[in-house]
Enzyme design. Structure first.
Site, mmCIF file in Angstrom:
data_model
loop_
_atom_site.group_PDB
_atom_site.id
_atom_site.type_symbol
_atom_site.label_atom_id
_atom_site.label_comp_id
_atom_site.label_asym_id
_atom_site.label_seq_id
_atom_site.Cartn_x
_atom_site.Cartn_y
_atom_site.Cartn_z
ATOM 1 N N GLU A 331 -6.409 27.553 -21.383
ATOM 2 C CA GLU A 331 -7.040 26.904 -22.622
ATOM 3 C C GLU A 331 -8.394 27.677 -22.577
ATOM 4 O O GLU A 331 -9.548 26.857 -23.268
ATOM 5 C CB GLU A 331 -7.092 25.536 -22.783
ATOM 6 C CG GLU A 331 -5.836 24.859 -22.795
ATOM 7 C CD GLU A 331 -5.614 23.255 -22.687
ATOM 8 O OE1 GLU A 331 -6.769 22.846 -22.576
ATOM 9 O OE2 GLU A 331 -4.645 22.797 -22.935
ATOM 10 N N GLU A 433 4.650 23.605 -23.736
ATOM 11 C CA GLU A 433 4.447 22.098 -23.676
ATOM 12 C C GLU A 433 4.848 21.264 -24.808
ATOM 13 O O GLU A 433 3.863 20.445 -25.278
ATOM 14 C CB GLU A 433 2.848 21.963 -23.315
ATOM 15 C CG GLU A 433 2.547 22.760 -22.105
ATOM 16 C CD GLU A 433 0.884 22.622 -21.835
ATOM 17 O OE1 GLU A 433 0.460 21.404 -22.263
ATOM 18 O OE2 GLU A 433 0.346 23.257 -21.113
#
Length: 527
Positions: A331, A433
């Protein structure tokens, strides 16, 4: 397809693999989806997709259409009679006047609602950039405005050219998905049967059974799977890929400085190995300070540098060749703890070190809100692409695109358009995810999950799909597939339905008068 075993009395001597050509949808004469996308800024815009589709007029110049007060200038299209239950694929070439570069966002206003973002592009001065997106109309709209906004302190005008808006009915959208699946995920196979003298055998009995799939489709697992035979049995029957939800993260393996504990991860890896499951490594570093061990946050300078070097070398040396992927700096578009603390080259160092230690692992850039939405300015598709290109220009061996896929309400045309743009990089794309927000009811979760999975599986650039549905003592992060006793929830029913749909059914047939039999099957291993 591999491992066809010859029958004891016949010799199977030729397998013909045809990469295309068998269309299972009869007499389709609707529009074919155009996967074309561009990431480079061009001196002249390319021709519009679909010859413009239903857009036949030029964009109008309108001041401040948007809901936000800082919308500077906005060209717009006036749209009439958008139909219900219809997918709209939108694209346009965009150029700025004034500002050097800025993110331009396309939005749609209908009678009682505004779609805040249906596509973005990092537009530039002096050249044309390609915006691609879209939207789904659940209800009809007699009058709509498709408009563009720029958020920038400078004085910038937006120019639009060669825009396109192409509608697809629900049936046409599904047919296009199936056409791609038939082309990319399946092959036509012809089996020839002869006797030992080479004579063709008519009427020979052929049995075909798919025993494994080539497409990686899996889920996160938690430490609760250790020694839990019902959980293990349920997982192995469905999935050929796994990722550890939390057990490899730094806060799990070294909660206190110098106190390393890989016991849980090792035991989970034993389960993965024993069942020949492909495993992703998640993650080496997480840029979000909230998930960085507290003791690491207290380090500075050389102490922090020494700690991160120890982390990456210890983790990857221990598990070298065990994980096919590593999410290296998780991220990084949203957070930058390590670059703030160690300097702008910290991420470069992480990737280079990881590749040196485990050169066979594919290193990924893993991020959220890239494919889920285009409203997050930090993780627009062009920002993702530019960051990846920047790292590769500096010598990073990063060969995987990781899209987390934490959805609330999916927008299939936008999702597909973003995948189209990322596909221009010619790197494997994984949905890493996938889940649907728990704020929605179970049936809605299941419905949206099916939408996302069908979009992912049917896109030619997607190389694998991972669900974020590890079952822990207190349930799941956002979305479970079963209850605590492994009884399917509606989301689990969707997964089982698609797993069955995306597997070749068992076949029993006989060869024709040429001693041949042909079938069309999903890529994988067969008996």
């Amino acid at each position: 397809m591999r491992n066809f075993h010859p029958f004891s009395t016949f010799l199977l001597f030729v397998f013909l693999f045809h990469p295309l050509l068998l269309v299972l949808v009869d007499s389709y004469d609707g529009p074919l989806y155009d996967y074309t996308a561009h990431t480079e800024c061009k001196l002249r815009p390319e021709k519009p997709l679909y010859n413009g589709g239903i857009l036949k007029n030029q964009a109008l110049s309108v001041q401040a259409i948007g809901d936000t007060s800082n919308a500077i200038y906005s060209p717009a299209f006036l749209l009439h009679n958008l139909t219900a239950k219809t997918y709209y694929s939108f694209s346009s070439w965009v150029k700025l006047g004034g500002a050097v570069s800025s993110v331009v966002r396309a939005s749609l206003r209908i009678e009682n609602e505004t779609y805040n973002c249906i596509g973005t592009v990092l537009a530039k001065h002096g050249c044309w950039s390609f915006l691609k997106g879209g939207f789904f109309m659940n209800l009809p709209s007699n009058f709509s405005i498709l408009f563009f906004q720029i958020f920038d302190e400078g004085d910038a005008n937006i120019s639009i050219d060669n825009a396109s808006l192409q509608p697809f009915t629900e049936e046409e959208w599904r047919v296009n998905q199936q056409l791609t699946i038939n082309t990319v995920r399946k092959r036509a196979v012809t089996v020839h049967v002869s006797d030992k003298q080479g004579g063709r055998l008519e009427g020979a009995l052929i049995n075909v059974k798919q025993i494994s799939k080539d497409f990686p489709f899996g889920s996160a697992i938690a430490k609760t799977i250790i020694g839990n035979l019902p959980y293990q049995d349920w997982f192995v029957k469905r999935f050929n890929a796994a990722v550890f939800e939390n057990e490899l993260k730094w806060y799990a393996t070294e909660p206190k400085q110098g106190v390393l504990n890989y016991t849980t991860a090792d035991r989970m890896l034993e389960f993965v190995r024993a069942n020949q499951i492909t495993a992703r490594g998640h993650n080496i570093f997480w840029e979000d300070p909230k998930y960085t061990p507290p003791w690491v946050q207290n380090l500075t300078g050389e102490e922090l540098k020494s700690a991160v070097d120890s982390r990456i070398k210890g983790l990857l040396s221990r598990y070298k060749d065990e994980f096919v992927h590593w999410d290296v700096s998780n991220e990084m578009l949203h957070f930058d703890f390590y670059e703030k603390s160690l300097g702008a080259n910290a991420t470069l160092h992480f990737y280079k070190t990881a590749h040196e230690i485990d050169p066979l692992a594919t290193l990924f850039m893993n991020e959220f809100n890239v494919v889920e939405t285009c409203s997050d300015v930090k993780s627009t598709v062009d920002n993702y692409i530019n960051r990846l290109k920047e790292l590769k220009r500096n010598g990073v061996s990063m060969d995987g695109i990781g899209l987390e896929g934490h959805f609330t309400i999916p927008n299939p045309p936008l999702m597909r358009a973003i995948l189209d743009k990322l596909a221009t990089l010619n790197l494997p794309i994984w949905l890493t995810e996938v889940d649907i927000s728990h704020t929605l009811g179970q049936e809605t979760q299941a419905s949206y999950l099916e939408v996302v999975l069908r979009e992912g599986f049917s896109h030619p650039a997607v190389g694998g799909i991972m669900l974020w549905s590890a079952l822990g003592p207190n349930g799941c992060y956002q979305m479970c597939l079963t209850d605590a006793n492994f009884r399917n929830l509606p989301t689990g029913d969707v997964v089982d339905k698609l797993l069955k749909e995306w597997k070749t059914e068992d076949i029993e047939a006989r060869t024709d008068n040429h001693g041949s039999f042909s079938f069309y099957g999903f890529l994988g291993e067969y008996e």
